[in-house]
Design a protein around this motif. Structure first.
Motif, PDB file in Angstrom:
ATOM      1  N   ASN A   3      -1.446  -8.952   7.291  1.00 32.14           N
ATOM      2  CA  ASN A   3      -1.528  -8.010   8.420  1.00 32.14           C
ATOM      3  C   ASN A   3      -0.168  -7.901   9.091  1.00 32.14           C
ATOM      4  O   ASN A   3      -0.045  -7.933  10.313  1.00 32.14           O
ATOM      5  N   GLY A   4       0.860  -7.773   8.255  1.00 36.75           N
ATOM      6  CA  GLY A   4       2.227  -7.617   8.726  1.00 36.75           C
ATOM      7  C   GLY A   4       2.569  -6.175   9.038  1.00 36.75           C
ATOM      8  O   GLY A   4       1.695  -5.371   9.379  1.00 36.75           O
ATOM      9  N   ILE A   5       3.831  -5.818   8.890  1.00 35.68           N
ATOM     10  CA  ILE A   5       4.329  -4.518   9.328  1.00 35.68           C
ATOM     11  C   ILE A   5       3.788  -3.361   8.504  1.00 35.68           C
ATOM     12  O   ILE A   5       3.618  -2.251   8.999  1.00 35.68           O
ATOM     13  N   GLY A   6       3.500  -3.593   7.204  1.00 33.27           N
ATOM     14  CA  GLY A   6       3.024  -2.515   6.346  1.00 33.27           C
ATOM     15  C   GLY A   6       4.121  -1.511   6.015  1.00 33.27           C
ATOM     16  O   GLY A   6       5.278  -1.664   6.425  1.00 33.27           O
ATOM     17  N   MET A   7       3.754  -0.453   5.274  1.00 34.45           N
ATOM     18  CA  MET A   7       4.737   0.552   4.851  1.00 34.45           C
ATOM     19  C   MET A   7       4.159   1.961   4.989  1.00 34.45           C
ATOM     20  O   MET A   7       2.961   2.172   4.830  1.00 34.45           O
ATOM     21  N   SER A   8       5.057   2.891   5.267  1.00 36.59           N
ATOM     22  CA  SER A   8       4.693   4.304   5.230  1.00 36.59           C
ATOM     23  C   SER A   8       4.824   4.798   3.795  1.00 36.59           C
ATOM     24  O   SER A   8       5.317   4.080   2.922  1.00 36.59           O
ATOM     25  N   ARG A   9       4.399   6.052   3.550  1.00 33.14           N
ATOM     26  CA  ARG A   9       4.509   6.623   2.210  1.00 33.14           C
ATOM     27  C   ARG A   9       5.967   6.630   1.747  1.00 33.14           C
ATOM     28  O   ARG A   9       6.276   6.253   0.614  1.00 33.14           O
ATOM     29  N   GLU A  10       6.873   7.050   2.636  1.00 33.41           N
ATOM     30  CA  GLU A  10       8.289   7.108   2.272  1.00 33.41           C
ATOM     31  C   GLU A  10       8.844   5.715   1.960  1.00 33.41           C
ATOM     32  O   GLU A  10       9.640   5.536   1.037  1.00 33.41           O
ATOM     33  N   GLU A  11       8.400   4.724   2.742  1.00 33.98           N
ATOM     34  CA  GLU A  11       8.874   3.361   2.516  1.00 33.98           C
ATOM     35  C   GLU A  11       8.364   2.802   1.199  1.00 33.98           C
ATOM     36  O   GLU A  11       9.066   2.060   0.505  1.00 33.98           O
ATOM     37  N   PRO A  43      -7.848   1.166   7.374  1.00 38.44           N
ATOM     38  CA  PRO A  43      -8.074   0.842   8.789  1.00 38.44           C
ATOM     39  C   PRO A  43      -7.108  -0.178   9.383  1.00 38.44           C
ATOM     40  O   PRO A  43      -6.724  -0.073  10.545  1.00 38.44           O
ATOM     41  N   GLN A  44      -6.698  -1.193   8.608  1.00 37.31           N
ATOM     42  CA  GLN A  44      -5.850  -2.243   9.178  1.00 37.31           C
ATOM     43  C   GLN A  44      -4.381  -2.025   8.805  1.00 37.31           C
ATOM     44  O   GLN A  44      -4.084  -1.483   7.754  1.00 37.31           O
ATOM     45  N   HIS A  45      -3.489  -2.493   9.696  1.00 39.74           N
ATOM     46  CA  HIS A  45      -2.071  -2.450   9.346  1.00 39.74           C
ATOM     47  C   HIS A  45      -1.770  -3.609   8.389  1.00 39.74           C
ATOM     48  O   HIS A  45      -2.475  -4.620   8.362  1.00 39.74           O
ATOM     49  N   GLY A  46      -0.728  -3.444   7.603  1.00 40.99           N
ATOM     50  CA  GLY A  46      -0.372  -4.486   6.644  1.00 40.99           C
ATOM     51  C   GLY A  46      -0.442  -3.978   5.215  1.00 40.99           C
ATOM     52  O   GLY A  46      -0.511  -2.764   4.971  1.00 40.99           O
ATOM     53  N   THR A  47      -0.448  -4.915   4.270  1.00 36.38           N
ATOM     54  CA  THR A  47      -0.392  -4.554   2.850  1.00 36.38           C
ATOM     55  C   THR A  47      -1.362  -5.413   2.050  1.00 36.38           C
ATOM     56  O   THR A  47      -1.521  -6.613   2.311  1.00 36.38           O
ATOM     57  N   GLU A  48      -1.989  -4.791   1.083  1.00 38.68           N
ATOM     58  CA  GLU A  48      -2.918  -5.478   0.184  1.00 38.68           C
ATOM     59  C   GLU A  48      -2.509  -5.165  -1.254  1.00 38.68           C
ATOM     60  O   GLU A  48      -2.431  -4.000  -1.645  1.00 38.68           O
TER      61      GLU A  48
END
Length: 643
Positions: free
Chosen positions: A84-92, A173-178
């Motif tokens: 549940n860290g910073i996550g990424m946008s599509r561009e990132e 729904p949640q921020h972060g990365t899976e």
């Protein structure tokens, strides 16, 4: 904000295709590292969220208890790593996963040999964490959303690692990365609590976030009654906060691999805790080999700054000076404010004290290694020596300490391996020698074969051979060492001091008188090309050489600055002639003005070439030389007579 909902299939950058192929085949013997790399990425994502949330607490979205979750599904044959860290946008996602924008990429691929063992080391050196997923997976699915964006801005990325990937916008729904790995058929060993927990404890126990796995418990009375609980697998304690005697070498190594994103063990580490008015802990590592972006002075991400175990930043030049940019590790302060900014750091006395203390600790470690582990220090010098030399310019207060760490090639060894210290040199100076002599040139061969060294070889006087670009500034910033002044052999009048006896001095003075007429003729011929022409005793086999005036810059430095586009007012060289050389003796008797002039220009151009310079008119040089070859029948009897 408009959300791109369409699904795209995009091709990997060419370099990534190569990289994936190399990783799958070269790192297969150590395939368990995929989990370490994905956990390390998740930890970094949490650090970034903590940092950004210092100025925008809303990024936590009410969930500031950062964690990493790991689970597996035997039936689906998948492993999932979620944070549940910073996550990424599509561009990132496209930028971070679809391409490699890392400095040094081209050098990395040029260095690949096709030898699996050697290429494995290079891959580790380059650092390619996420792509290690494809060592064990034939498909990888990534779901992510950047903190602060709406749930509709989730991104789904998927690839089988064969040249392209799909990307689409989705609800998340949640921020972060899976990250979900769909395992290859032969990788079922990883579908095990025992196996995964063993890898986590081996490689990632130091991660400060709790790493959680589901734990299934069964009621002793009712075997059908099972519950799933969350179990923290790692110690989740910052390694650097523990006492040194409690930390094993293996734990230090694994922590280094985490902070440096390196596959190899470090050469050494420096763990230090400072108490008093300014309390802080440092844990620094010296890598075993240079990263590919070492020469990017602006890439300053080697050391992370924490305040009371909270990550603050990893790219501030105030933490360590540029010449120590190869150092990896952490600085954790107990006293700095959590909301400290880069601007505040610029003029913060505590940071200045931490920086000064850190530099001293690192230099002390290098000094101890040079003294007690010379073979290990030879590796440091081979990998980072050119960068350390920058310290002579960057760090005036530690100039003499840095000078002791420098290593050189010399005329005593004629070996490009730089292994001689200034202390070694001073310790074996000849009786009566008062200066440390050195020569700078564009490359080792040019330095080793320079005519300026002829008298020094004849007298057995050792000269430092400097051929790195940074060496051009050595004489400017290091004027003396242990009371001995440094003297370039290509500048000013040759002064050998007590190494030259009275008889030799008288012979030079006599030759200067005898050759005064030819000196004037040569000067008149060359005109504005030279500042002066004079007789020299520095040459024994060459007819002439060019030297810089005592207060002018070396010719090699002048050429370097010009090549870098610096506006340089060119200094006219001084031409020195060898009165004992047959060509000079022949010129002394030459009456044909054209032939005399041609020989003078040839000698000047030869001298310029011998020191690595470029001719203003190569065609004229070749023409004169050819005409001289044709007329050698007329010149040779005169030379034979003189011999």
């Amino acid at each position: 904000m408009t959300v791109e909902t369409h699904k795209e299939t995009l091709g990997f950058q060419t370099e990534i295709k190569q990289l994936l192929n190399l990783m799958i085949h070269s790192l297969y013997s150590n395939k368990e590292i995929f989990l370490r790399e994905l956990i390390s990425n998740a930890s970094d994502a949490a650090d970034k969220l903590r940092f950004e949330a210092l100025s925008d607490d809303g990024l936590y979205e009410g969930d500031s208890n950062l964690k990493i979750w790991i689970s597996f599904d035997k039936e689906a044959r998948t492993i999932t790593i979620r944070d549940n860290g910073i996550g990424m946008s599509r561009e990132e996602v496209i930028s971070n996963i679809g391409t490699i924008a890392k400095s040094g990429t081209q050098e990395f691929f040029k260095a690949l040999t096709g030898d699996q063992a050697k290429d494995t080391q290079l891959i580790g050196q380059f650092g390619v964490g996420f792509y290690s997923s494809f060592i064990v997976a034939d498909k990888v699915t990534l779901l992510t959303r950047r903190a602060g964006l709406a749930s509709s801005h989730g991104v789904k990325w998927e690839s089988s690692g064969e040249g392209d990937y799909t990307i689409e916008t989705t609800e998340y729904p949640q921020h972060g990365t899976e990250v979900t790995l769909h395992l290859k058929t032969e990788e079922d060993e990883f579908l095990s609590d025992y196996r995964l927990q063993g890898i986590i404890r081996k490689y990632s126990d130091h991660i400060t976030l709790p790493i959680i796995m589901p734990k299934i418990t069964t009621d002793d009375k009712d075997k059908n009654n099972t519950t799933i609980e969350e179990e923290v697998v790692n110690s989740a304690k910052a390694l650097w906060t523990r006492a040194k005697h409690e930390i094993t070498e293996e734990e230090y190594t694994e922590f280094y691999k985490h902070v440096a994103h390196d596959f190899d063990a470090p050469l050494t580490y420096i763990h230090n805790k400072v108490e008093g008015s300014n309390e802080y802990t440092t844990l620094f590592f010296i890598p075993a080999r240079a990263p590919f972006d070492l020469w990017d002075r602006n890439n300053r991400r080697g050391v992370k700054l924490y305040v009371r175990r909270v990550f603050i930043m990893d790219d501030n030049e105030k933490l360590l000076p540029p010449y120590l940019r190869f150092i990896r590790g952490i600085i954790d302060s107990n006293d700095l404010p959590l909301n400290i900014s880069r601007e505040i750091l610029q003029h913060n006395k505590q940071i200045e004290a931490i920086r000064s203390g850190s530099v001293k600790k690192i230099l002390s470690a290098l000094e101890n290694m040079a003294k007690n582990e010379p073979e290990k220090y030879a590796t440091v010098w081979k990998e980072f020596g050119k960068v350390l030399k920058e310290g002579l310019v960057d760090d005036y207060s530690n100039k003499q300490r840095i000078a002791k760490l420098l290593r050189f090639s010399t005329t005593n060894d004629d070996n490009p391996v730089q292994a001689i210290s200034l202390e070694d040199y001073v310790g074996r100076m000849k009786e009566g020698q008062e200066k440390i002599y050195y020569i700078t040139a564009e490359n080792f061969s040019a330095a080793k074969n320079s005519p300026h060294l002829e008298i020094f070889r004849k007298k057995g006087v050792e000269v430092l051979l400097l051929s790195d670009q940074i060496d051009e500034w050595l004489g400017t910033h290091l004027n003396e060492f242990e009371g001995k002044s440094l003297q370039s052999v290509t500048k000013g009048q040759l002064d050998l001091g007590h190494l030259e006896n009275e008889e030799e001095k008288q012979a030079t003075a006599k030759a200067s008188d005898q050759f005064k007429p030819i000196v004037e003729r040569i000067k008149n011929t060359l005109g504005e090309k030279v500042k002066e022409v004079r007789v020299t005793h520095r040459l024994t086999t060459s007819p002439a050489c060019l030297v810089a005036d005592e207060h002018a810059m070396d010719a090699s430095l002048e050429r370097l600055l010009k090549s870098a586009g610096q506006p340089i007012m060119g200094n006219k060289p001084i031409m020195e002639i060898n009165p004992e050389h047959l060509i000079i003796k022949a010129l002394k008797e030459e009456t044909d003005e054209k032939r005399f002039n041609d020989w003078v220009f040839i000698l000047f151009d030869q001298a310029l070439l011998s020191e690595g310079g470029q001719l203003d008119d190569p065609g004229a040089f070749v023409k004169r030389l050819n005409e001289m070859f044709i007329s050698m029948g007329n010149l040779s009897p005169r030379i034979i007579t003189l011999s």
